[in-house]
Write a protein that holds these residues in place. Structure first.
Motif, PDB file in Angstrom:
ATOM      1  N   SER A 106       9.569  -2.593  -4.607  1.00  0.00           N
ATOM      2  CA  SER A 106       8.316  -1.879  -4.879  1.00  0.00           C
ATOM      3  C   SER A 106       7.624  -1.452  -3.599  1.00  0.00           C
ATOM      4  O   SER A 106       7.668  -2.148  -2.584  1.00  0.00           O
ATOM      5  N   ASP A 107       6.953  -0.315  -3.703  1.00  0.00           N
ATOM      6  CA  ASP A 107       6.024   0.152  -2.681  1.00  0.00           C
ATOM      7  C   ASP A 107       4.627  -0.209  -3.181  1.00  0.00           C
ATOM      8  O   ASP A 107       4.179   0.302  -4.213  1.00  0.00           O
ATOM      9  N   HIS A 108       3.958  -1.103  -2.457  1.00  0.00           N
ATOM     10  CA  HIS A 108       2.639  -1.580  -2.882  1.00  0.00           C
ATOM     11  C   HIS A 108       1.488  -0.893  -2.133  1.00  0.00           C
ATOM     12  O   HIS A 108       0.365  -1.414  -2.126  1.00  0.00           O
ATOM     13  N   GLU A 112       5.830  -2.816   1.714  1.00  0.00           N
ATOM     14  CA  GLU A 112       7.078  -2.422   1.059  1.00  0.00           C
ATOM     15  C   GLU A 112       7.904  -3.683   0.869  1.00  0.00           C
ATOM     16  O   GLU A 112       8.079  -4.467   1.815  1.00  0.00           O
ATOM     17  N   GLU A 125      10.106 -12.937  -2.108  1.00  0.00           N
ATOM     18  CA  GLU A 125       9.815 -11.566  -1.707  1.00  0.00           C
ATOM     19  C   GLU A 125      10.153 -11.440  -0.223  1.00  0.00           C
ATOM     20  O   GLU A 125       9.830 -12.327   0.570  1.00  0.00           O
ATOM     21  N   TYR A 127       9.435  -8.637   2.714  1.00  0.00           N
ATOM     22  CA  TYR A 127       8.599  -7.441   2.800  1.00  0.00           C
ATOM     23  C   TYR A 127       8.161  -7.141   4.225  1.00  0.00           C
ATOM     24  O   TYR A 127       8.340  -7.939   5.148  1.00  0.00           O
ATOM     25  N   MET A 144      -3.889  -1.388  -4.021  1.00  0.00           N
ATOM     26  CA  MET A 144      -2.491  -1.788  -4.106  1.00  0.00           C
ATOM     27  C   MET A 144      -1.916  -1.194  -5.389  1.00  0.00           C
ATOM     28  O   MET A 144      -2.641  -0.929  -6.345  1.00  0.00           O
ATOM     29  N   THR A 146       2.180  -0.604  -7.671  1.00  0.00           N
ATOM     30  CA  THR A 146       3.599  -0.937  -7.797  1.00  0.00           C
ATOM     31  C   THR A 146       4.344   0.361  -8.036  1.00  0.00           C
ATOM     32  O   THR A 146       4.534   0.794  -9.174  1.00  0.00           O
ATOM     33  N   ASN A 147       4.731   1.002  -6.936  1.00  0.00           N
ATOM     34  CA  ASN A 147       5.405   2.287  -6.977  1.00  0.00           C
ATOM     35  C   ASN A 147       6.873   2.134  -6.596  1.00  0.00           C
ATOM     36  O   ASN A 147       7.293   1.088  -6.076  1.00  0.00           O
ATOM     37  N   TYR A 203      -6.400  -7.641 -11.045  1.00  0.00           N
ATOM     38  CA  TYR A 203      -5.650  -6.846 -12.017  1.00  0.00           C
ATOM     39  C   TYR A 203      -6.035  -7.353 -13.405  1.00  0.00           C
ATOM     40  O   TYR A 203      -5.385  -8.225 -13.967  1.00  0.00           O
TER      41      TYR A 203
END
Length: 270
Positions: A106-108, A112, A125, A127, A144, A146-147, A203
């Motif tokens: 994921s890209d956050h 990354e 994780e 990163y 932030m 999740t991409n 979130y």
């Protein structure tokens, strides 16, 4: 040589994580071969892994332990922060060459990341942070997301002719720890009041992110699998402690969060 990451320069940061394992040798081997940690020491009960002289992970052996319950309170993942984007690119090339299984990527926005699971179900994780000057803050909350991760771009950041992955590089740290909790709002109150952490992202009611000194998060706490969980069963494998390093601490302090997770605070000797 790369600099120590921003996460580790804050007033409070993560020092190391403790795990209980039924098969400590197999688990330790995974962190050596996959994550790239070195064995620093061992005794009759535990194996300590890290980078250089920096201990990051302590694995306690317990053949009587029951498997961790993913619906209970405990560890969601330990997040190993590499010093540079090229380091992450080298790790990705290492993972591809060695057919290392990855659970996600994921890209956050602020970072990354790639995600794995060790042989006993503990989340990992690996990163790299984007420069902290580029993070976007909305008041006290950091953006932030999740991409989709641009893996090719990260691999392409490795300079031509530079060395391949030879293990986690110097100045790799545990950047953050993400916990499974029964109630994120209760976790938020505890980390605010007991540890002086700032809330930097919510979130909804299911996850909260907290930090010291303007980092995007040193601690995450979610109830995605563990809503309503009670106190941890100490006879199970999984998380045994999280150790924080504090610039204000003069001696070791030990606290327990509302689910019985041991949070140690030790003086920053750097």
């Amino acid at each position: 040589m790369s600099q120590i990451p921003f996460a580790a320069t804050r007033p409070v940061s993560v020092a190391r994580v403790g795990l209980k394992a039924w098969d400590a040798e197999t688990v330790a081997s995974y962190y050596r071969q996959v994550v790239g940690l070195e064995e620093l020491s061992r005794d009759a009960s535990a194996i300590t892994l890290g980078v250089g002289s920096r201990a990051l992970l302590e694995i306690e052996a317990d053949k009587s332990a029951k498997p961790d319950d993913p619906r209970g309170a405990g560890l969601f993942h330990t997040a190993f922060l590499l010093p540079s984007r090229a380091d992450l690119g080298r790790w990705i090339k290492h993972a591809i060459a060695n057919k290392i299984g990855v659970d996600g990527a994921s890209d956050h926005l602020v970072s990354e990341a790639l995600y794995l699971t060790d042989p006993e179900g503990n989340g990992i994780e690996i990163y790299v942070d984007r420069p902290h000057e580029t993070w976007n803050w909305q008041g006290s909350q950091v953006d932030m997301a999740t991409n989709q991760l641009d893996i090719q771009s990260i691999v392409d950041s490795v300079p031509a002719g530079s060395p391949d992955w030879k293990g986690a590089p110097e100045n790799s740290v545990v950047g953050h720890v993400h916990l499974r909790v029964g109630d994120p709002a209760e976790a938020e109150r505890w980390w605010n009041s007991e540890m002086g952490f700032d809330t930097v992202k919510n979130y909804g009611a299911q996850a909260v992110f907290l930090s010291s000194g303007g980092y995007h998060h040193h601690i995450g706490a979610n109830s995605w699998q563990s809503q309503g969980a009670g106190r941890r069963d100490e006879s199970r494998t999984g998380l045994t402690f999280v150790e924080m390093r504090s610039a204000k601490a003069t001696a070791e302090e030990i606290r327990e969060d509302p689910w019985g997770t041991v949070i140690r605070t030790v003086p920053d000797r750097a």
